[in-house]
Scaffold this motif. Sequence first.
Motif, PDB file in Angstrom:
ATOM      1  N   PHE A 152       0.832  -1.212   0.000  1.00 40.30           N
ATOM      2  CA  PHE A 152       0.000   0.000   0.000  1.00 40.30           C
ATOM      3  C   PHE A 152       0.864   1.258   0.000  1.00 40.30           C
ATOM      4  O   PHE A 152       0.619   2.204  -0.761  1.00 40.30           O
ATOM      5  CB  PHE A 152      -0.925  -0.015   1.216  1.00 40.30           C
ATOM      6  N   LEU A 173       1.049   4.097  -2.893  1.00 39.59           N
ATOM      7  CA  LEU A 173       0.645   5.448  -2.512  1.00 39.59           C
ATOM      8  C   LEU A 173       1.758   6.463  -2.783  1.00 39.59           C
ATOM      9  O   LEU A 173       1.514   7.511  -3.396  1.00 39.59           O
ATOM     10  CB  LEU A 173       0.249   5.475  -1.036  1.00 39.59           C
ATOM     11  N   THR A 174       2.982   6.162  -2.336  1.00 39.07           N
ATOM     12  CA  THR A 174       4.082   7.093  -2.577  1.00 39.07           C
ATOM     13  C   THR A 174       4.400   7.210  -4.066  1.00 39.07           C
ATOM     14  O   THR A 174       4.812   8.282  -4.532  1.00 39.07           O
ATOM     15  CB  THR A 174       5.340   6.667  -1.805  1.00 39.07           C
ATOM     16  N   LEU A 222       1.828   9.630  -5.344  1.00 34.13           N
ATOM     17  CA  LEU A 222       2.041  10.975  -4.808  1.00 34.13           C
ATOM     18  C   LEU A 222       3.127  11.700  -5.596  1.00 34.13           C
ATOM     19  O   LEU A 222       2.950  12.855  -6.004  1.00 34.13           O
ATOM     20  CB  LEU A 222       2.425  10.906  -3.326  1.00 34.13           C
ATOM     21  N   MET A 268      -4.351  14.801  -4.479  1.00 34.22           N
ATOM     22  CA  MET A 268      -3.452  13.785  -3.948  1.00 34.22           C
ATOM     23  C   MET A 268      -2.871  14.212  -2.600  1.00 34.22           C
ATOM     24  O   MET A 268      -2.540  13.370  -1.761  1.00 34.22           O
ATOM     25  CB  MET A 268      -2.320  13.511  -4.932  1.00 34.22           C
ATOM     26  N   VAL A 282      -5.322  13.023  -0.162  1.00 34.12           N
ATOM     27  CA  VAL A 282      -5.153  11.571  -0.013  1.00 34.12           C
ATOM     28  C   VAL A 282      -3.963  11.273   0.896  1.00 34.12           C
ATOM     29  O   VAL A 282      -4.013  10.379   1.753  1.00 34.12           O
ATOM     30  CB  VAL A 282      -4.976  10.912  -1.386  1.00 34.12           C
ATOM     31  N   CYS A 283      -2.884  12.034   0.712  1.00 29.56           N
ATOM     32  CA  CYS A 283      -1.702  11.857   1.553  1.00 29.56           C
ATOM     33  C   CYS A 283      -2.040  12.095   3.027  1.00 29.56           C
ATOM     34  O   CYS A 283      -1.635  11.321   3.897  1.00 29.56           O
ATOM     35  CB  CYS A 283      -0.602  12.819   1.092  1.00 29.56           C
ATOM     36  N   PHE A 330      -4.166   9.024   4.371  1.00 28.53           N
ATOM     37  CA  PHE A 330      -3.756   7.630   4.295  1.00 28.53           C
ATOM     38  C   PHE A 330      -2.266   7.353   4.510  1.00 28.53           C
ATOM     39  O   PHE A 330      -1.900   6.195   4.724  1.00 28.53           O
ATOM     40  CB  PHE A 330      -4.155   7.041   2.928  1.00 28.53           C
ATOM     41  N   LEU A 331      -1.391   8.344   4.415  1.00 32.63           N
ATOM     42  CA  LEU A 331       0.036   8.060   4.488  1.00 32.63           C
ATOM     43  C   LEU A 331       0.451   7.621   5.895  1.00 32.63           C
ATOM     44  O   LEU A 331       0.129   8.283   6.878  1.00 32.63           O
ATOM     45  CB  LEU A 331       0.859   9.288   4.078  1.00 32.63           C
TER      46      LEU A 331
END
Length: 533
Positions: free
Chosen positions: A23, A27-28, A31, A233, A236-237, A240-241
């Motif tokens: 995940f 994700l990264t 980003l 984004m 989103v970061c 969820f990060l």
Amino acid sequence: MAPLPAGIRFIISFSRDQWYRAFIFVLTFLLYASFHLSRKPISIVKGELHRYCAALNEGDVEFSSQSQRASDTPHQQPPDNETDCSWAPFDQDNYQQLLGALDYSFLCAYAIGMYLSGIIGERLPIRYYLTFGMLASGAFTALFGLGYFYNIHSFSFYVVTQIINGLVQTTGWPSVVTCLGNWFGKGRRGLIMGVWNSHTSVGNILGSLIAGYWVSTCWGLSFVVPGAIVAAMGIVCFLFLIEHPKDIACSSSLVAHSRGHENGAHRFRLQKQVFADDENKPLDPEIQCLLLSDGKHPVHQSHVVVLPADGGGGMAAISFTGALRIPGVIEFSLCLLFAKLVSYTFLFWLPLYITSVDHLDARQAGELSTLFDVGGIFGGILAGVISDRLEKRASTCGLMLLLAAPTLYMFSTISRMGLEATIAMLLLSGALVSGPYALITTAVSADLGTHKSLKGNSHALATVTAIIDGTGSVGAALGPLLAGLLSPSGWNNVFYMLMVADACALLLLIRLIHKELSCPGSAAGDQVLFKEH
């Protein structure tokens, strides 16, 4: 009992830790791809900011003539200046310098800001810092496009927007590399980060497609839409990060097995000093080589740097000079300066070169230039796989740099033989040029910032990453500038400049390559340790 479906068996075959790592990887990747997506529009829109009205097709001219005859108004002669379709102030004769100033203002601000970004980022939570940077970057990317809707023709407006955008975008790279370094160990770090680093090419390709969709009809949207994507984004970061495996009680292969205890004063376990004579726990060969330890004797006390605790029970953030003292940081930083100079020269000048050599229009040349990014994807992965197998990062970079120099000369000659030859050389050059660049900015940066000698101090990773990429960004600003000065005298001079830069990058790694090749399990030199106090 009925057997489990194949899909469910596949899902439960992975542990909780593995799912979290996957995940974070995705994700990264997304980003930072969005960061590059927002950098691409300026290169696409340049052709629209300065456009020749003489490019009107014959149908438009004929229709205009018929309309003129049907009108009672007197016929007006077309202006002598065929650039009246351009966007002021880029309709002047010095438009090349003005458009170039937009590139240089962004790249110079990015290079300067990168040094500050690592120092600031290591003292702030990654999630908050990265979220702020993405929201700000989205805002200033969109602000450039708003100049179209609000009919802004001030050159200073566009330059200031580029400068601020360059500064806020420096929050991205140290943050994502630090986060990924926290989650993935060194075993297959080269391969993992080689695949992960393809976000650069993916972002460039998506940015080109998005910006190109609106460039001819409403170029303001070529900036507003990517800006909105980056800002989204950023949200989103924030949601969820996960910065570190310990935040959700996951195991981390970066945290060394310790022989101590954890108390209220220290969040990190204290490790015993390791000697190469210990047969049960041999030193990592890569640690021995890059840290230049003799592998046989304990570290002398005079070579131990003590970092004071930050007062909160964790480790203090490493200083700028402390990061520079990590062996290999200076060499790899200067090597990246020249490697990134070559890469960014291709990024900004390759479409124009293809246009002049293969006589393609701007759109076709832009599409063809993406093959350089495709080759870069394979080059980054290949560099990671080789460096993992050999456990020699510097030697891998040196080999690819050695092969890149003659390839650049071949590119300048073979690419003139036709479109097929250009395609082949784009893929090969992209792989060899981008391979060392990708390896240094990802796996090498993570290695140097997470050495066992740093005693688990993950704060060092942001500073080390920023120093290496910041120095490389200086080359990114110089490359296009030098190409612009040399190209009027002939493209061969540009390629000679690139070959010299490639040779300089290789020479800067000679000492580290020698240590790796002469060190089967150890190397001579001093070791620097950072520990809690």
